[in-house]
Structures are given as structure tokens and as C-alpha cells.
Enzyme design. Structure first.
Site, mmCIF file in Angstrom:
data_model
loop_
_atom_site.group_PDB
_atom_site.id
_atom_site.type_symbol
_atom_site.label_atom_id
_atom_site.label_comp_id
_atom_site.label_asym_id
_atom_site.label_seq_id
_atom_site.Cartn_x
_atom_site.Cartn_y
_atom_site.Cartn_z
ATOM 1 N N SER A 83 0.865 -1.064 0.110
ATOM 2 C CA SER A 83 -0.373 -0.296 0.124
ATOM 3 C C SER A 83 0.489 1.100 -0.306
ATOM 4 C CB SER A 83 -0.554 -0.033 1.278
ATOM 5 O OG SER A 83 -0.628 0.577 2.376
ATOM 6 N N GLU A 114 0.461 11.389 -10.246
ATOM 7 C CA GLU A 114 -0.717 10.887 -10.720
ATOM 8 C C GLU A 114 -1.843 11.197 -10.383
ATOM 9 O OE1 GLU A 114 0.279 6.409 -10.948
ATOM 10 O OE2 GLU A 114 2.007 6.402 -12.267
ATOM 11 N N LYS A 116 -4.850 9.673 -7.574
ATOM 12 C CA LYS A 116 -5.328 8.474 -6.528
ATOM 13 C C LYS A 116 -6.295 7.744 -6.406
ATOM 14 C CE LYS A 116 -4.502 5.963 -2.558
ATOM 15 N NZ LYS A 116 -5.349 5.277 -2.267
ATOM 16 N N ASP A 118 -10.002 5.993 -7.563
ATOM 17 C CA ASP A 118 -11.109 5.405 -5.828
ATOM 18 C C ASP A 118 -11.516 3.875 -6.189
ATOM 19 O OD1 ASP A 118 -11.434 5.051 -3.472
ATOM 20 O OD2 ASP A 118 -13.187 6.356 -2.736
ATOM 21 N N TYR A 224 -8.240 1.706 -15.174
ATOM 22 C CA TYR A 224 -7.149 2.575 -15.303
ATOM 23 C C TYR A 224 -5.317 1.736 -14.512
ATOM 24 C CZ TYR A 224 -9.175 6.910 -16.091
ATOM 25 O OH TYR A 224 -10.134 7.876 -16.478
ATOM 26 N N LYS A 313 -3.939 13.269 0.089
ATOM 27 C CA LYS A 313 -5.011 12.669 -0.003
ATOM 28 C C LYS A 313 -6.085 13.750 0.155
ATOM 29 C CE LYS A 313 -5.802 7.479 1.894
ATOM 30 N NZ LYS A 313 -7.014 6.804 2.032
ATOM 31 N N CYS A 407 -41.050 0.640 19.871
ATOM 32 C CA CYS A 407 -41.007 1.306 19.030
ATOM 33 C C CYS A 407 -42.088 2.662 18.852
ATOM 34 C CB CYS A 407 -42.866 0.036 17.907
ATOM 35 S SG CYS A 407 -43.381 0.331 16.397
ATOM 36 N N CYS A 410 -46.089 1.663 17.509
ATOM 37 C CA CYS A 410 -47.022 0.806 18.233
ATOM 38 C C CYS A 410 -46.432 0.647 19.504
ATOM 39 C CB CYS A 410 -47.146 0.021 17.195
ATOM 40 S SG CYS A 410 -45.650 -1.350 17.441
ATOM 41 N N CYS A 425 -38.844 -3.906 15.514
ATOM 42 C CA CYS A 425 -40.129 -4.350 15.556
ATOM 43 C C CYS A 425 -40.906 -5.333 15.830
ATOM 44 C CB CYS A 425 -41.118 -3.201 15.422
ATOM 45 S SG CYS A 425 -42.967 -3.492 16.453
ATOM 46 N N CYS A 431 -49.033 -2.848 13.496
ATOM 47 C CA CYS A 431 -47.888 -2.015 13.568
ATOM 48 C C CYS A 431 -48.221 -1.287 12.141
ATOM 49 C CB CYS A 431 -45.968 -2.633 13.775
ATOM 50 S SG CYS A 431 -45.000 -1.203 13.809
#
Ligand code: IVH
Length: 674
Positions: A83, A114, A116, A118, A224, A313, A407, A410, A425, A431
Site C-alpha cells: 500500500s 498521478e 489516486k 478510488d 486505469y 489524500k 417502537c 406502536c 419491532c 404496527c
């Protein structure tokens, strides 16, 4: 910090980083942003540096990426896929440049910058100019063999043309999903009633791990390249490798720039931070590499990353605002999701008022209080999220947010399934949001496709006590609807017509429309194909159901419980009495004429006496096969009003018959040829 505190903090951070690694790589559902992840990792690196004796043997600072998955063959990389060290600050970038200059005081160092990209790092192996094998980065040492899937990426050359191609070489780069394709994919998913996908990066990663390459092909990924390694080539610079890749037909992004100073690098960084929107794919920063390959060799590697490169970054766009309230939404299946209500604020071009909070763990992790100043972030994701809290700005005596126990609709006590973070729930019968959710699901385009009923109308019908279950839709009368606000004669008739036409919807979609937990559109289709008739399915044992490859334990149990339930059996009986399809068309095929058997048809335009959807169903019932585009295989173009002119021309050129609405209806009314 005392030694004990440091040790405890290392243990805590290690577990935290490991958890987020797992969520990102293994489960494909990250809960924090890359930026937050990098901050956590940086804290851990810093502490381990100060207290190396406390570093844990499985520390995530010593490894890269993900574990390979079980579904693909594992392949070891010829060279590890490392990495990159990364930074978010100009200062650290300056230190990087200075460090390199210091290590090589005599040399003139030039940098190759270049973008980066994603996406997902993959390695392509070529032998005799032919693409042989494609492997994911995996844990850096070994990854998954995804050759078949990667072959569907049209910008990856299958065969390199030219002279002096090395016998073997390896290309590394980033597979990604172009933003435009991602948007289109989500539009289709939303139209089909499916959850939209979070972002292009996760989608690309998930796509490459799909088990059916035909589905991968539909996802239109791109690639790429950013590195070339060939032992038999004596390249002297990284730039020369990139040039060769371009000549060999790879889709090299033309965005790189050679820079000779920190100022030039910063200029490149600032340029793309502003311009990144015009690129086809997402980037999350810039990669700065020493261009000269002998200098790269001299600088070498740390355990995890090269010393000759760094990633700068971009911080995701984020703003601070106030958390005004947290509300809870109850879904069709009872899932309770917390939603943050924010003081409206402009972020990345849109006004943000709400943010997702995922689940109770997320609220706990952030230690949220009402009135908190929260950091809201919008990265590549479509839904903004809260990524941090400014605890120092907390108003005095503000109340911590604790997840609800009952909930909101209800008041039933919520439950959690073992091993799951989600709250449910359990009051599915009564409900209200669950009941309305089920009705909405029933009329949805992908289910019964009752277009004349929108979400608002369903809620209105439910609240007025006119519709409690899907079967009640089929007993609605004109006067019930006419009296509703917003309805007049035409709209009331349209609504009833839409309901009546849904009786033609085929069995598999009726089955999906019932909203049985875990039974999605595909499973419903397989069940319908297998059992052909609702009676056969209702009488099936768990073993019978498990005999279908797509049906696992969880689905079989859910189906079994559903059909045991008296109320559901009554619902099915009522829907049957209303005339819905509870057997496949083929099971009743003996009695159905098949005048379009073996014919291929394309539909274009709008029709007066029948909806497009009903026409499609009729055609299929008559044995016809529907195609989406004109080609020499098409027998008939069924032309409605506003038929596409290009389709008409194509029909003439290809010799396909053009049928009007009356002609196709007449044809379908005929008896099958003997
Ligand atoms: S060079 C030794 N160049 O960033 C590492 N990586 O942490 C060589 N990435 O997932 C990597 N764009 O796939 C390099 N122009 C680029 C890149 C790039 C994206 C990704 C890479 C990996 C991560 C590195």
C-alpha cells in the site's frame, strides 16, 4: 500518557482498526470514512512508535488490505502488492520530498504525479502478449483469481499487438466504476424497488467478486493502469513504463504530470482538487512517485509501503452543524433505523437536513448528545453521514441520546436478533408503518405494478380505514375513492383500472409482492418455476424448499412460518378469490392458446387500450419473447403511439413486421396453430 494508558489505548485502537478493516474489506459496508480510518491508523502507528513493546502481533499497522474470499482460487503475487503511506498535509509532503533529497543528496530527483483512483487494485498478468490471469490485491501477499470477471472490462486488452512485447509482464492498476454508470445503476435499482448502492468504490469491489461474469459485464467497469513490471525490459523511468502501456492500448489516464519541485506538486494537487468533478471516476487524492527507477530501488521499501512514493489524500467535504433531533423509522420488515435531523446546511452543493446513523452501535460509538455540534461528511456516498462530534462545544446539561427501547409507532418493546446490531419491532401484524410498508411493497413496480397508486395514496387509503391488507385493494369501490381528497372522476377510474389490470401480473411477481421476509424477486421467481402453483408451495415441507439451490435455511424457515400463519393463509385465499395469478402461465399453458410461440417482439410507444406492462404479460402468455432492441432476430415491432422513429426505420431495414395495437391484439386473440 502513562505506560499503562498507552498499552490500553494500543489494545483499543488495534481492535477498532481491525473492526473497521473487516467492515470495509470483508463485509463491504464501512461505517466510518476513509479519512477517519486513516486518522485512527495514524494514532496507532504513532503510539506503537513510542511504545514498540506494546505492539500486538496481529497489528493492522503491519498488514495491508483484505483477506481473500473463499469463492475464488487464491493466487500468490509474484511481488507483494503493497500500500502507500499517506498524508493529508502539505507539511508532511514537504518532509517526504526533503527526506528523499537527503537520502540522495547528489541526485536530481524528479517526481511523477498521478491521480489516486478510488477503486479496486488489481494485477494483470500477460504471457506471450495474452491476458492470462487477473488477481485482486487481497492481503497484499495473495489475492483472489478474478480473471473471468476482469475479462469483461473492455478497456483491459485481451491481447497486446506490436513488436518487442516481453514474454511475460505484469500490469497493476485500478478497476473502478465510472460515476455515470454508478448513477444509472442506482436509478434502475431505485426504480426496481431495490436499495441504492452506497458508492462507486464499494460497488466496483462487490462487482469484481460476483460469481456470474455475465452480471459483471453489465456493470460496465473500467480500468486505469499505473504500473508496468517486466523483467526483460530495461526501463529507466516510471514515465517510460506509462508510455509503453499507452502504446500497447491500455486506457492510461492522461492526467499525470512530471514535477520537479514541491511547488509544482502542490500546483498539481490543487488543480485536481478543484477539477476532480470533470473526471469519469472518483479520486481520493494524488500519488507522488519518484520517477527514476534506479532511485526507487535505492530508496526501497518499508514492511508495508515503498519509500519512493506517497499518497496525498483530499479531505472529504465536511461541515459542522447542530444535531437537532434523532427520529426512528420503522421499515416494512420492522427494522428500526435512526435518522439524525440537522440544522440545514450547505454541503458539496446540496442542502443537508438529515444524515444516516445506521444503528444503535453508531450512536454509542459517537456518544451523541442532543444539540451537539456534529461533523457531517459527504464523500462519494450518496447519503451524508455524521462522522464526528465536537464534545467541547456541547451545551451544558445536554442529554445523551440513547436508542429507543420501544417502537415509535406502536410502543411494542424492540428486539434484537442474536448476532445482529439491528433493532426490530416484532409487532408485524399491527404496527402501522410495517403494514403501510407492506402495502407499498405490494403495489410497487417490481411487484404488482399498480402505477395508479403512489405512496401517498396508500397511506391515505390505510389511514381512512379503506385498505388494511393487499386483498382490500380488490374490493375498493368507485365511491370509496371518489370521496378521497385529491381524487376526481378520471383519477378514481384510473386507480381502479390499475388495480384490475394487476390481476394479470404473473405468479412469481405476486409471490414477491406478498413481502415474505427474505423472499426477494429472484427467489420468488425460482419458487414459482419450481412449484408452479401456490398450493404446491403451501404444502411443501422444509426439505422440498431446500431442494432449490437459491433457497437456504433462513428463507425456507421464513416461508414455512408464513404459510403456517392463519392470517396469511386468509390473505392468500382472498387474493385468489379476487382473481390474482397463483399458478405459472406455463402450468396452465395447455389451455392457453400460443399464437406468438417462437416469435420475437419489440414494443415501442404508448398504447390506448392496455398498459405497456399488461401488454408485455399478454405477449409472454401467448408464447412471444420480448427483446429490448431491434435486430435481425426480431419478428415484430409492436408500434404504439409515439413509436421511436429509429425503431421504425430499423424494422423496415431489417424486414421485421410492424404491428399496430389493434393488429397485435387481434393476433393474440387467435387460436394457437394446431
Ligand atoms: S501506486 C506500492 N498509483 O492506492 C504501491 N496506487 O495504497 C503502488 N491507487 O489500492 C501503488 N491510484 O490501487 C498507485 N496512481 C496510483 C494509484 C494507486 C490508486 C491505489 C492502489 C492501492 C492504493 C495504495
Amino acid at each position: 500518557m502513562t505506560r499503562l494508558e498507552a498499552q490500553q489505548e494500543i489494545v483499543r485502537l488495534t481492535a477498532l482498526v481491525q473492526r473497521h478493516n473487516e467492515l470495509y474489506h470483508q463485509q463491504g459496508r464501512p461505517e466510518i470514512s476513509d479519512y477517519e480510518f486513516d486518522q485512527l491508523l495514524a494514532q496507532l502507528v504513532q503510539l506503537e512508535k513510542q511504545f514498540p513493546e506494546f505492539r500486538l502481533p496481529d497489528s493492522p499497522t503491519q498488514m495491508v488490505g483484505e483477506k481473500p474470499t473463499k469463492n475464488f482460487a487464491i493466487v500468490y503475487h509474484r511481488y507483494p502488492m503493497l500500500s502507500l503511506g499517506n498524508t493529508y498535509s502539505e507539511d508532511e509532503l514537504r518532509q517526504f520530498v526533503q527526506r528523499i533529497r537527503k537520502l540522495m543528496p547528489e541526485a536530481k530527483v524528479s517526481f511523477f504525479c498521478e491521480l489516486k483512483f478510488d477503486g479496486v487494485a488489481i494485477s494483470l498478468l500477460y504471457e506471450q502478449g495474452k491476458l492470462r490471469q487477473v488477481v485482486t490485491r487481497g492481503d497484499g501477499e495473495k489475492g483472489d483469481d478474478i480473471t473471468q470477471n476482469a475479462r469483461t472490462i473492455t478497456t483491459i486488452p485481451q491481447q497486446i499487438q506490436g513488436t518487442s512485447i516481453p514474454a511475460t509482464f505484469e500490469v497493476r492498476g485500478e478497476a473502478f466504476m465510472p460515476r455515470a454508470h454508478f448513477k444509472m445503476l442506482n436509478k434502475t435499482r431505485i426504480a426496481n424497488g431495490e436499495e441504492p448502492l452506497a458508492n462507486p468504490r464499494n460497488t466496483a469491489a462487490g462487482t469484481l467478486k460476483m460469481l456470474d461474469a455475465r452480471l459483471v459485464a453489465q456493470r460496465l467497469l473500467d480500468f486505469y493502469p499505473y504500473s508496468l513490471t517486466a523483467e526483460s525490459l530495461s526501463l529507466s523511468t516510471h514515465a517510460a513504463g506509462i508510455r509503453l502501456l499507452t502504446q500497447w492500448g491500455f486506457n492510461v489516464s492522461p492526467t499525470y504530470r512530471q514535477c520537479n519541485s514541491l511547488e509544482e506538486i502542490m500546483d498539481y494537487i490543487n488543480h485536481w482538487e478543484v477539477q476532480k468533478e470533470v473526471l469519469p471516476g472518483d479520486i481520493d487524492g494524488i500519488v507522488i512517485k519518484v520517477n527514476d527507477l534506479s532511485q526507487q530501488k535505492q530508496l526501497g521499501y518499508t514492511a508495508k509501503s515503498p519509500r519512493w512514493a506517497i499518497a496525498y489524500k483530499y479531505k472529504p467535504e465536511n461541515v459542522y452543524t447542530t444535531l437537532e433531533q434523532v427520529s426512528y423509522q420503522v421499515g416494512r420488515t420492522g427494522t428500526v433505523t435512526p435518522v439524525a435531523h440537522l440544522k440545514p446546511i450547505l454541503l458539496a452543493g446540496t442542502v443537508v437536513k438529515r444524515a444516516s446513523l445506521h444503528n444503535a452501535n453508531e450512536i454509542k460509538r459517537l456518544q451523541l448528545h442532543l444539540g451537539d455540534t456534529v461533523l457531517v461528511e459527504k464523500g462519494g456516498d450518496i447519503i451524508p453521514k455524521i462522522t464526528g462530534v465536537m464534545a467541547t462545544k456541547r451545551p451544558p446539561k445536554s442529554v445523551p441520546i440513547s436508542f429507543i427501547t420501544h417502537c415509535p409507532a406502536c410502543s411494542t418493546p424492540l428486539t434484537q436478533l442474536e448476532g445482529e446490531v439491528v433493532h426490530y419491532c416484532p409487532n408485524e401484524k399491527a404496527c402501522p408503518p410495517q403494514r403501510i410498508g407492506r402495502l407499498k411493497h405490494f403495489v410497487h413496480r417490481k411487484a404488482m405494478h399498480i402505477e395508479s397508486i403512489g405512496e401517498k395514496t396508500i397511506t391515505l387509503l390505510f389511514e381512512r380505514g379503506l385498505v388494511h391488507t393487499p386483498a382490500d385493494l380488490y374490493t375498493l369501490r368507485y365511491q370509496d375513492i371518489y370521496s378521497l381528497e385529491g381524487f376526481q372522476a378520471v383519477s378514481a377510474r384510473n386507480l381502479l383500472q390499475g388495480i384490475a389490470q394487476s390481476k394479470e401480473i404473473p405468479f412469481e411477481r405476486v409471490l414477491f409482492a406478498l413481502g415474505i421476509r427474505h423472499v426477494g424477486a429472484t427467489v420468488a421467481e425460482k419458487l414459482a418455476q419450481h412449484f408452479q402453483h401456490i398450493d404446491a408451495l403451501m404444502q411443501a415441507s422444509m426439505e422440498d424448499m431446500l431442494a432449490i439451490p437459491e433457497v437456504g435455511e433462513k428463507i425456507a424457515q421464513s416461508l414455512y412460518a408464513y404459510f403456517q400463519d392463519e392470517a396469511q393463509r386468509r390473505l392468500i385465499a382472498n387474493l385468489r378469490a379476487a382473481g390474482l395469478q397463483f399458478r405459472t402461465a406455463s402450468s396452465s399453458a395447455e389451455t392457453m392458446p400460443q399464437p406468438l410461440a417462437g416469435k420475437r417482439l419489440v414494443i415501442s410507444g404508448t398504447f390506448l387500450g392496455i398498459t405497456r406492462e399488461a401488454l408485455k404479460i399478454r405477449i409472454k402468455q401467448c408464447g412471444g419473447q420480448l427483446l429490448s432492441a431491434m435486430s435481425s432476430k426480431v419478428d415484430y415491432l409492436v408500434a404504439g403511439e409515439k413509436v421511436g422513429p429509429s425503431k421504425l426505420t430499423a424494422a423496415q431495414e431489417l424486414g421485421a413486421n410492424v404491428l399496430s395495437e389493434t393488429e397485435i391484439m387481434d393476433l393474440m386473440a387467435k387460436q394457437a396453430p394446431a
